[in-house]
Motif scaffolding. Structure first.
Motif: not given
Length: 557
Positions: A59-60, A402-405, A410-412
């Protein structure tokens, strides 16, 4: 912003550089807040916060906080106040906040540290092609000669515990200069050794001196690079330690064949002198200054007895001795934390396999059916090092992406619209690919070398071993600096301790086991063990890594 208030206006920080700044702040739980590079960007941070409930994922936020920022002008420390040994000679000035260096300066410092980091591994690998020559010169058994490599790696395991501890108090620059001056001195004594015992002892101290940059260098990278770009920078930094095995055997083979084995040690002396010059003139202090608190009111003078004064001085001496000899060993206690233990374990077995492979290449291809010369044996170390090079250039950037993706997928996002980044996010498909690639390549090499297949076939296997193992090395090193952001050098020292213990063990047992069961079965046993335990470690980190890390940060403070 979601309650109907006016959105925050973009702010601009004017400075002398044109690069965009990533403001970084370490929170009370160890979280690291940092903005992204886009001019209208979503802020992100590495956090130890609990997992966001499933219904809140993906949920952005309706409105995201955007900030346009530029790197502020780097505040230069006056030359008289610069820290570190011989600080007045540094051509690159020390600044109050190393994050404010321009990108060109950051990359220059990264390459200098990587250049210095080549010295230690180069010292171990440069003698690989001339081990038989050393045995003949001193009339020593091959097992004894191999000890000059094994104990070198052992010293590289132990000494960084102290170098990293000292660097947190004395600064990076001072430790670099002292350690590399010692590297030059012990290199000279190695070159003039009169017997095998003297050579082994001098190489112990030489390896211990060069090992400083293995831990302190990663601390320097963490000093100047923000979390968002640290994976890429760490990958370039690790080109140094892993390009040592690329160039050293080639240089060692050529020098050994033309000038004898002692020339390999003189080459290390020359290399050490160049590193000392580079450090003195181009590497400022990067360790963050401690916070300065207001001095308390001066207490009244109190008359004390001679006995009380003696007791106080004795306690002070004991405190200093404890800081020098005991406290560095407390780093080992961090192995009680599963994220550290599993990460370090996997890097260690990979590094141990690397040195068993190095011994195997020298022993296998100098004997029949291959029978290659010293120079050709040195050239055979190129394929796996070419794999290191390729994985360093592209693997670090892959880690950051990968870290940002994973955080976006995950919508974190926190309440301010910042991405919540976690160190274990880096351990995705790259880790699983590497966990299959390098053990599989090891088995491939073992049986093709065992059966005397054309040399190109085992060398192709070594290339893939280099790619897979480098992906693991850069992954673990970057994660350790993020697990313990304020203790990066100590975390890397712990990693170096265990992995060099494994390499020491590998160098000691490789030739006897090769003689007993051959390349095929040795590499199969290593490969299968690495695949099974590697998958177990990755699976455990995937399932419990986040909660383990939160608990670790709470305990470490």
């Amino acid at each position: 912003m979601e309650d109907g208030s006016a959105p925050e206006q973009p702010t601009t920080h004017i400075g002398s550089y044109n690069e965009k700044e990533k403001d970084l702040e370490i929170g009370p739980t160890g979280s690291i807040h940092e903005s992204t590079e886009d001019s209208n960007s979503i802020h992100s941070h590495a956090s130890t916060a609990p997992t966001i409930p499933q219904e809140e994922k993906n949920v952005r936020p309706a409105i995201l906080c955007t900030t346009t920022s530029v790197v502020p002008e780097a505040v230069v420390v006056p030359r008289a106040e610069c820290r570190g040994l011989l600080a007045r000679f540094a051509l690159i000035p020390e600044v109050q906040n190393p994050y404010h260096y321009s990108r060109k300066t950051k990359w220059l410092l990264t390459f200098i540290v990587a250049f210095c980091a080549m010295a230690g591994p180069m010292g171990s690998a440069i003698v690989m092609p001339v081990l038989q020559d050393i045995s003949k010169a001193f009339n020593a058994r091959h097992e004894i000669t191999n000890m000059s490599v094994a104990v070198y790696m052992l010293s590289m395991a132990i000494f960084p515990l102290w170098w990293s501890s000292f660097s947190e108090r004395l600064g990076r620059r001072t430790i670099y200069i002292i350690s590399f001056v010692l590297f030059v001195v012990f290199g000279i004594l190695s070159a003039v050794s009169t017997n095998i015992a003297m050579l082994i002892v001098m190489r112990v101290f030489s390896g211990g001196a060069a090992a400083s940059v293995q831990a302190v260098g990663a601390g320097t990278i963490a000093d100047i690079w923000e979390v968002r770009e640290r994976g890429n920078a760490m990958g370039i930094f690790y080109l140094g330690p892993l390009c040592g095995p690329l160039f050293a055997p080639i240089i060692g083979g050529a020098l050994g064949q033309g000038l004898g084995w002692r020339s390999t040690q003189w080459f290390l002396v020359i290399y050490g002198v160049l590193t000392v010059i580079a450090i003195i003139f181009a590497l400022p202090e990067t360790l963050a200054k401690p916070l300065i608190t207001k001095p308390e009111a001066r207490p009244e003078l109190i008359r004390t007895t001679t006995r009380a004064s003696t007791v106080a001085k004795t306690k002070s001496i004991l405190t200093h001795l404890n800081q020098i000899f005991v406290q560095p060993l407390t780093i080992l206690a961090w192995l009680r934390y599963p994220p550290v233990l599993l990460s370090v374990y996997y890097a260690s077995i990979t590094f141990g396999a690397l040195y068993i492979l190095n011994i195997s290449v020298q022993a296998t291809f100098s004997a029949q059916p291959y029978g290659f010369s010293t120079l050709i044996v040195g050239l055979l170390y190129i394929p796996n090092s070419a794999g290191y090079l390729l994985a360093s250039i592209f693997g670090g950037r892959w880690l950051d992406n990968i870290m940002h993706r994973e955080a976006r997928k995950a919508g974190r996002y926190d309440e301010k619209g910042k991405l919540v980044l976690r160190p274990e996010d880096r351990m995705q498909e790259n880790a699983w690919i590497a966990a299959i690639l390098w053990p599989g390549a090891l088995i491939w090499y073992g049986w093709t070398a065992e059966k005397g297949v054309l040399w190109i076939c085992p060398m192709v296997a070594n290339f893939f071993f280099g790619v897979g193992s480098m992906l693991i090395f850069s992954l673990v090193s970057t994660m350790l600096t993020e697990f313990m952001p304020k203790r990066a050098a100590s975390g890397i020292a712990l990693n170096n301790f265990l992995r060099n213990i494994c390499s020491f063990t590998g160098a000691m047992v490789a030739e006897p086991i090769l003689s007993a069961i051959g390349n095929g079965w040795l590499m199969t046993i290593l490969g299968l063990w690495s695949i099974i335990t590697g998958f177990m470690a990755l699976g455990a980190m995937r399932k419990w890594g986040a909660q383990w890390r939160v608990k670790m940060v709470e305990e470490l403070g």
